[in-house]
Write a protein that holds these residues in place. Structure first.
Motif, PDB file in Angstrom:
ATOM      1  N   UNK A   1       0.815  -1.213   0.000  1.00 15.17           N
ATOM      2  CA  UNK A   1       0.000   0.000   0.000  1.00 15.17           C
ATOM      3  C   UNK A   1       0.848   1.262   0.000  1.00 15.17           C
ATOM      4  N   UNK A   2       1.944   1.256   0.770  1.00 13.75           N
ATOM      5  CA  UNK A   2       2.716   2.485   0.949  1.00 13.75           C
ATOM      6  C   UNK A   2       4.190   2.175   1.150  1.00 13.75           C
ATOM      7  N   UNK A   3       5.023   3.079   0.653  1.00 14.88           N
ATOM      8  CA  UNK A   3       6.456   3.045   0.890  1.00 14.88           C
ATOM      9  C   UNK A   3       6.772   4.178   1.853  1.00 14.88           C
ATOM     10  N   UNK A   4       7.246   3.836   3.037  1.00 12.13           N
ATOM     11  CA  UNK A   4       7.429   4.801   4.120  1.00 12.13           C
ATOM     12  C   UNK A   4       8.915   5.036   4.366  1.00 12.13           C
ATOM     13  N   UNK A   5       9.331   6.298   4.305  1.00 16.45           N
ATOM     14  CA  UNK A   5      10.718   6.661   4.595  1.00 16.45           C
ATOM     15  C   UNK A   5      10.707   7.655   5.753  1.00 16.45           C
ATOM     16  N   UNK A   6      11.386   7.312   6.839  1.00 12.72           N
ATOM     17  CA  UNK A   6      11.396   8.168   8.023  1.00 12.72           C
ATOM     18  C   UNK A   6      12.819   8.411   8.483  1.00 12.72           C
ATOM     19  N   UNK A   7      13.079   9.633   8.981  1.00 10.33           N
ATOM     20  CA  UNK A   7      14.329   9.973   9.649  1.00 10.33           C
ATOM     21  C   UNK A   7      14.004  10.412  11.069  1.00 10.33           C
ATOM     22  N   UNK A   8      14.807   9.959  12.015  1.00  8.47           N
ATOM     23  CA  UNK A   8      14.614  10.310  13.420  1.00  8.47           C
ATOM     24  C   UNK A   8      15.950  10.695  14.037  1.00  8.47           C
ATOM     25  N   UNK A   9      15.936  11.583  15.045  1.00  8.63           N
ATOM     26  CA  UNK A   9      17.178  11.868  15.783  1.00  8.63           C
ATOM     27  C   UNK A   9      17.682  10.588  16.437  1.00  8.63           C
ATOM     28  N   UNK A  10      18.977  10.401  16.530  1.00 11.57           N
ATOM     29  CA  UNK A  10      19.509   9.170  17.135  1.00 11.57           C
ATOM     30  C   UNK A  10      19.179   9.091  18.619  1.00 11.57           C
ATOM     31  N   UNK A  11      18.964   7.874  19.089  1.00  7.48           N
ATOM     32  CA  UNK A  11      18.757   7.639  20.508  1.00  7.48           C
ATOM     33  C   UNK A  11      17.389   7.973  21.034  1.00  7.48           C
ATOM     34  N   UNK A  12      16.472   8.414  20.161  1.00  6.55           N
ATOM     35  CA  UNK A  12      15.150   8.816  20.634  1.00  6.55           C
ATOM     36  C   UNK A  12      14.282   7.608  20.973  1.00  6.55           C
ATOM     37  N   UNK A  13      14.505   6.501  20.265  1.00  6.10           N
ATOM     38  CA  UNK A  13      13.752   5.275  20.499  1.00  6.10           C
ATOM     39  C   UNK A  13      14.562   4.115  19.948  1.00  6.10           C
ATOM     40  N   UNK A  14      14.400   2.941  20.534  1.00  8.99           N
ATOM     41  CA  UNK A  14      15.077   1.734  20.057  1.00  8.99           C
ATOM     42  C   UNK A  14      14.373   1.240  18.791  1.00  8.99           C
ATOM     43  N   UNK A  15      15.003   1.448  17.646  1.00 13.23           N
ATOM     44  CA  UNK A  15      14.380   1.094  16.365  1.00 13.23           C
ATOM     45  C   UNK A  15      14.775  -0.319  15.950  1.00 13.23           C
TER      46      UNK A  15
END
Length: 252
Positions: A153-167
């Protein structure tokens, strides 16, 4: 949520012959509502047009016209030797600060995720500006392919600051990103979002099961927590044939 059925004979269908609305349109609207509301499950076969016409007291051309209108909308397909089959409903999503995974789950669309990329990389200028971090500093990049009813359905691209959550990749495939952020104690407060459209590249088309050059909806969003900190920046692509955004407009 209504219990889905694969037997169209179990649906309550009827037409009003005194109405100015064409009979084929009345039938098509009822069948479309059954698909959209989940009462007619994906994979259901509509059966013999003659039997459906006899059941409703309609001519076969009227029933055929109703079904063809749904085939044209992409809700059903005609398969040689099989008959007319329900594909799935179009995902209709309100424009609000919510997770695609949660929205699909609430709609009974059986969301699934495949992680394509999960790395740390230097922030490009656009990402750095969106997240409020120095250009070239480390940011976490996650790319996922989101499925509904077993179809991309969707292609999702995300950027997050490091260390904000355990990915963790396993968790990313088992749940939604916003759910993971909330689980880490982050309060999602607001977002800045832009919606657009463009044509699919060869690679994007292959991942989304669309022909090259197919229309895609685009969505770019930066989400902020209750302290005003940017916690994620997403650039997402959606299949226009399977996905719409719903707006509520108010008079000011």
């Amino acid at each position: 949520m209504p219990k889905p059925t694969t037997d169209p004979a179990a649906l309550e269908l009827g037409v009003d012959r005194t109405s100015p609305i064409p009979l084929y349109f009345q039938l098509a609207r009822q069948l479309e509502a059954a698909v959209e509301e989940g009462r007619l499950a994906p994979g259901s076969l509509l059966g013999n047009e003659i039997e459906l016409a006899a059941r409703l007291g309609l001519s076969r051309p009227t029933v055929r016209q109703a079904i063809q209108s749904l085939v044209d909308k992409g809700l059903m397909v005609r398969r040689r030797g099989v008959g007319t089959q329900v594909v799935h409903s179009t995902v209709r999503r309100p424009l609000e600060l919510s997770s695609l995974y949660d929205d699909l789950e609430a709609a009974g669309a059986h969301p699934a995720t495949r992680v394509l990329r999960n790395t740390v990389e230097p922030a490009d200028p656009a990402t750095a500006a969106a997240l409020g971090v120095p250009e070239g500093s480390d940011v976490h990049r996650v790319e996922r392919l989101r499925y509904a009813h077993g179809e991309p359905l969707a292609l999702l691209r995300n950027h997050l600051p490091p260390g904000i959550v355990d990915l963790d990749t396993g968790r990313l495939e088992a749940t939604g990103l916003y759910r993971m952020l909330r689980g880490a104690g982050i309060t999602l407060h607001s977002a800045r979002q832009a919606v657009g459209a463009r044509l699919a590249t060869a690679g994007e088309a292959a991942g989304l099961a669309e022909p090259e050059g197919a229309a895609l909806l685009t969505m770019e969003r930066t989400t902020f927590d209750d302290t005003g900190r940017a916690v994620e920046h997403g650039r997402h692509l959606y299949r226009a044939s399977r996905y719409t955004f719903d707006f509520q407009l108010l008079v000011r």
